[in-house]
Design an enzyme around this catalytic site. Structure first.
Site, PDB file in Angstrom:
ATOM      1  N   GLY A   1      -2.499   9.417  -8.296  1.00 47.05           N
ATOM      2  CA  GLY A   1      -1.633   8.405  -7.687  1.00 47.05           C
ATOM      3  C   GLY A   1      -1.997   6.995  -8.135  1.00 47.05           C
ATOM      4  O   GLY A   1      -2.639   6.796  -9.167  1.00 47.05           O
TER       5      GLY A   1
ATOM      6  N   GLY B   1      -7.126  13.146  -8.214  1.00 51.14           N
ATOM      7  CA  GLY B   1      -5.861  12.513  -7.865  1.00 51.14           C
ATOM      8  C   GLY B   1      -5.195  11.862  -9.065  1.00 51.14           C
ATOM      9  O   GLY B   1      -5.855  11.562 -10.076  1.00 51.14           O
TER      10      GLY B   1
ATOM     11  N   ASP C   1      -6.395  -4.376  -7.158  1.00 52.80           N
ATOM     12  CA  ASP C   1      -7.271  -3.196  -7.033  1.00 52.80           C
ATOM     13  C   ASP C   1      -8.155  -3.067  -8.282  1.00 52.80           C
ATOM     14  O   ASP C   1      -9.287  -2.599  -8.208  1.00 52.80           O
ATOM     15  CB  ASP C   1      -6.439  -1.913  -6.880  1.00 52.80           C
ATOM     16  CG  ASP C   1      -5.854  -1.773  -5.484  1.00 52.80           C
ATOM     17  OD1 ASP C   1      -6.426  -2.327  -4.533  1.00 52.80           O
ATOM     18  OD2 ASP C   1      -4.813  -1.094  -5.343  1.00 52.80           O
TER      19      ASP C   1
ATOM     20  N   THR D   1       0.835  -1.207   0.000  1.00 54.76           N
ATOM     21  CA  THR D   1       0.000   0.000   0.000  1.00 54.76           C
ATOM     22  C   THR D   1       0.867   1.255   0.000  1.00 54.76           C
ATOM     23  O   THR D   1       2.089   1.177  -0.175  1.00 54.76           O
ATOM     24  CB  THR D   1      -1.004  -0.042   1.186  1.00 54.76           C
ATOM     25  OG1 THR D   1      -1.951   1.013   1.017  1.00 54.76           O
ATOM     26  CG2 THR D   1      -0.319   0.114   2.533  1.00 54.76           C
TER      27      THR D   1
ATOM     28  N   LYS E   1       3.313   1.201  -3.812  1.00 47.79           N
ATOM     29  CA  LYS E   1       2.713   0.414  -4.894  1.00 47.79           C
ATOM     30  C   LYS E   1       3.478   0.533  -6.218  1.00 47.79           C
ATOM     31  O   LYS E   1       3.446  -0.374  -7.041  1.00 47.79           O
ATOM     32  CB  LYS E   1       1.258   0.844  -5.120  1.00 47.79           C
ATOM     33  CG  LYS E   1       0.316   0.300  -4.065  1.00 47.79           C
ATOM     34  CD  LYS E   1      -1.122   0.654  -4.369  1.00 47.79           C
ATOM     35  CE  LYS E   1      -2.029   0.144  -3.278  1.00 47.79           C
ATOM     36  NZ  LYS E   1      -3.437   0.412  -3.504  1.00 47.79           N
TER      37      LYS E   1
ATOM     38  N   GLY F   1     -15.608   3.109  -0.640  1.00 43.64           N
ATOM     39  CA  GLY F   1     -14.629   2.157  -1.182  1.00 43.64           C
ATOM     40  C   GLY F   1     -14.607   0.800  -0.510  1.00 43.64           C
ATOM     41  O   GLY F   1     -13.716  -0.009  -0.775  1.00 43.64           O
TER      42      GLY F   1
ATOM     43  N   ALA G   1      -4.093   4.640  -6.949  1.00 45.96           N
ATOM     44  CA  ALA G   1      -5.513   4.289  -7.050  1.00 45.96           C
ATOM     45  C   ALA G   1      -6.137   4.964  -8.273  1.00 45.96           C
ATOM     46  O   ALA G   1      -6.954   4.360  -8.978  1.00 45.96           O
ATOM     47  CB  ALA G   1      -6.248   4.710  -5.781  1.00 45.96           C
TER      48      ALA G   1
ATOM     49  N   ASN H   1      -0.102  -4.259  -5.986  1.00 46.79           N
ATOM     50  CA  ASN H   1      -0.563  -4.344  -4.587  1.00 46.79           C
ATOM     51  C   ASN H   1      -0.505  -5.768  -4.037  1.00 46.79           C
ATOM     52  O   ASN H   1      -0.864  -5.998  -2.892  1.00 46.79           O
ATOM     53  CB  ASN H   1      -1.978  -3.761  -4.422  1.00 46.79           C
ATOM     54  CG  ASN H   1      -3.039  -4.740  -4.857  1.00 46.79           C
ATOM     55  OD1 ASN H   1      -2.821  -5.547  -5.759  1.00 46.79           O
ATOM     56  ND2 ASN H   1      -4.194  -4.687  -4.222  1.00 46.79           N
TER      57      ASN H   1
HETATM   58  P1  NAP Z   1      -1.304   8.000  -3.571  1.00 42.15           P
HETATM   59  O1  NAP Z   1      -0.602   7.141  -4.571  1.00 42.15           O
HETATM   60  O2  NAP Z   1      -0.529   8.601  -2.458  1.00 42.15           O
HETATM   61  O3  NAP Z   1      -2.053   9.124  -4.409  1.00 42.15           O
HETATM   62  C1  NAP Z   1      -2.970  10.001  -3.870  1.00 42.15           C
HETATM   63  C2  NAP Z   1      -3.148  11.173  -4.843  1.00 42.15           C
HETATM   64  O4  NAP Z   1      -4.010  12.083  -4.212  1.00 42.15           O
HETATM   65  C3  NAP Z   1      -1.870  11.909  -5.150  1.00 42.15           C
HETATM   66  O5  NAP Z   1      -1.296  11.451  -6.325  1.00 42.15           O
HETATM   67  C4  NAP Z   1      -2.305  13.372  -5.237  1.00 42.15           C
HETATM   68  O6  NAP Z   1      -2.598  13.727  -6.603  1.00 42.15           O
HETATM   69  C5  NAP Z   1      -3.597  13.410  -4.449  1.00 42.15           C
HETATM   70  N1  NAP Z   1      -3.402  14.034  -3.141  1.00 42.15           N
HETATM   71  C6  NAP Z   1      -2.544  13.687  -2.161  1.00 42.15           C
HETATM   72  N2  NAP Z   1      -2.647  14.499  -1.098  1.00 42.15           N
HETATM   73  C7  NAP Z   1      -3.611  15.395  -1.415  1.00 42.15           C
HETATM   74  C8  NAP Z   1      -4.172  16.538  -0.752  1.00 42.15           C
HETATM   75  N3  NAP Z   1      -3.764  16.894   0.472  1.00 42.15           N
HETATM   76  N4  NAP Z   1      -5.143  17.217  -1.382  1.00 42.15           N
HETATM   77  C9  NAP Z   1      -5.558  16.875  -2.604  1.00 42.15           C
HETATM   78  N5  NAP Z   1      -5.041  15.828  -3.303  1.00 42.15           N
HETATM   79  C10 NAP Z   1      -4.090  15.106  -2.709  1.00 42.15           C
HETATM   80  O7  NAP Z   1      -2.475   7.180  -2.868  1.00 42.15           O
HETATM   81  P2  NAP Z   1      -3.388   6.037  -3.525  1.00 42.15           P
HETATM   82  O8  NAP Z   1      -2.791   4.701  -3.288  1.00 42.15           O
HETATM   83  O9  NAP Z   1      -3.703   6.437  -4.909  1.00 42.15           O
HETATM   84  O10 NAP Z   1      -4.687   6.112  -2.575  1.00 42.15           O
HETATM   85  C11 NAP Z   1      -5.554   7.226  -2.609  1.00 42.15           C
HETATM   86  C12 NAP Z   1      -6.741   6.976  -1.668  1.00 42.15           C
HETATM   87  O11 NAP Z   1      -7.509   5.851  -2.127  1.00 42.15           O
HETATM   88  C13 NAP Z   1      -6.337   6.635  -0.234  1.00 42.15           C
HETATM   89  O12 NAP Z   1      -7.228   7.265   0.662  1.00 42.15           O
HETATM   90  C14 NAP Z   1      -6.477   5.130  -0.171  1.00 42.15           C
HETATM   91  O13 NAP Z   1      -6.741   4.665   1.142  1.00 42.15           O
HETATM   92  C15 NAP Z   1      -7.668   4.919  -1.090  1.00 42.15           C
HETATM   93  N6  NAP Z   1      -7.675   3.563  -1.666  1.00 42.15           N
HETATM   94  C16 NAP Z   1      -8.745   2.769  -1.390  1.00 42.15           C
HETATM   95  C17 NAP Z   1      -8.795   1.498  -1.930  1.00 42.15           C
HETATM   96  C18 NAP Z   1      -9.985   0.629  -1.634  1.00 42.15           C
HETATM   97  O14 NAP Z   1      -9.864  -0.603  -1.783  1.00 42.15           O
HETATM   98  N7  NAP Z   1     -11.110   1.180  -1.280  1.00 42.15           N
HETATM   99  C19 NAP Z   1      -7.756   1.024  -2.743  1.00 42.15           C
HETATM  100  C20 NAP Z   1      -6.676   1.868  -3.009  1.00 42.15           C
HETATM  101  C21 NAP Z   1      -6.644   3.143  -2.460  1.00 42.15           C
HETATM  102  P3  NAP Z   1      -2.122  15.157  -7.188  1.00 42.15           P
HETATM  103  O15 NAP Z   1      -0.725  15.379  -6.642  1.00 42.15           O
HETATM  104  O16 NAP Z   1      -2.135  14.963  -8.651  1.00 42.15           O
HETATM  105  O17 NAP Z   1      -3.084  16.177  -6.702  1.00 42.15           O
END
Ligand code: NAP
Length: 266
Positions: free
Chosen positions: A128, A126, A102, A61, A65, A224, A130, A86
């Site tokens: 990232g 976003g 995922d 996670t 990832k 989610g 996900a 993942n």
């Molecule tokens: P990540 O790789 O860290 O990416 C998150 C993205 O969100 C970043 O690329 C950034 O995009 C944006 N971001 C980060 N901090 C921010 C802020 N303060 N304000 C606005 N945008 C912000 O994380 P991820 O793995 O993609 O996960 C994202 C979310 O999805 C998490 O909350 C995670 O728990 C959830 N998730 C849930 C599942 C599920 O099974 N339900 C699976 C995977 C992830 P920019 O820099 O382009 O703005």
């Protein structure tokens, strides 16, 4: 008893051990599942433990990832396409395999929530890991997808990336998907949206709280949790080389959803 773990950083909040113990119970397996809260340099040390069969598999996670991909020797087609891993395990040839469940989790969320399929255009907040997964699922369903980032950027991973300022100009949003951590119990708030914007449908990948402030902006909103359960189930099916029918998966999913839901804040 097989030993598994979740590799990440600052993951003490994670309910993955609970989720995986429930899934294992439903699959008739005895397992242990640990939170492996490590810094980046320690990843290689844990991969060695996987190769030495101390562990039978890992989930990965935030924030690793993408970073674990450089250690992977066999990347599945979907993990390669998405650019995010993942699920890790060692195959019969002793090679480290990186997979992405995922994609399956989000596809199931879409299948369960029928009405979401009828959208023409979706905005993903976003860019990232996900966001890449969600982009690929929707792109494969021929939905027109636009990502939204805090930075003006061009990315080969997406069709088109706009800023939050540009998103504010869109009056009628068919589907908005939150793939940022904003709105979770650790990161309270609403991603920047204008008050008078019409948002028809919301998917928030966050599941704690179960109803985020963003979800309250639409009458048709989904969290989610379904994705979380299905990606975990898929990981265990891969690790154990088990094939289940869709009905069998659904039975397990329903039992787990009912038990897990009590762990979260509304
Ligand atoms: P990540 O790789 O860290 O990416 C998150 C993205 O969100 C970043 O690329 C950034 O995009 C944006 N971001 C980060 N901090 C921010 C802020 N303060 N304000 C606005 N945008 C912000 O994380 P991820 O793995 O993609 O996960 C994202 C979310 O999805 C998490 O909350 C995670 O728990 C959830 N998730 C849930 C599942 C599920 O099974 N339900 C699976 C995977 C992830 P920019 O820099 O382009 O703005």
């Amino acid at each position: 008893m097989n030993k598994y773990g979740l590799i990440g950083n600052k993951i003490s909040y994670s309910l993955s051990p609970k989720l995986h113990n429930l899934i294992a119970r439903e699959l008739g397996k005895e397992i242990s599942y640990e939170l492996i809260d490590i810094n980046e340099k320690e990843i290689v040390f844990y991969i060695k433990k996987l190769k030495d069969k101390e562990y039978a598999g890992f989930n990965v996670t935030i924030p690793y990832k993408e970073k674990v991909m450089k250690y992977v020797e066999v990347l599945t087609g979907r993990a390669k396409k998405i650019g995010s891993v993942n699920t890790l395990y060692i195959n019969d040839e002793g090679l480290l395999v990186g997979d992405n469940t995922d994609y399956y989790g989000f596809s199931k969320l879409i299948t369960i929530n029928e009405s979401i399929k009828d959208v023409n255009r979706a905005y993903i907040l976003g860019t990232g890991g996900a966001a890449k997964t969600v982009f690929n699922v929707l792109n494969d369903l021929n939905v027109d997808v636009i990502n939204v980032s805090r930075e003006k950027m061009e990315s080969k991973d997406f069709n088109s990336v706009i800023t939050y300022e540009e998103l504010k100009e869109v009056k009628d949003i068919d589907l908005l998907i939150n793939c940022t951590p904003v709105g979770s119990i650790l990161h309270k708030g609403v991603p920047i949206i204008k008050a008078n914007q019409k948002i028809n449908k919301v998917i928030d990948l966050i599941y704690n709280p179960l109803k985020t402030d963003l979800m309250k902006l639409s009458y048709n909103s989904v969290n989610g949790l379904e994705m979380l359960i299905y990606q975990g189930l898929k990981s265990q099916l891969i690790w154990n080389n088990i094939d289940l029918s869709l009905n069998e998966e659904e039975t397990i999913f329903n039992v787990i959803k009912e038990e897990l839901i009590n762990e979260f804040i509304w």
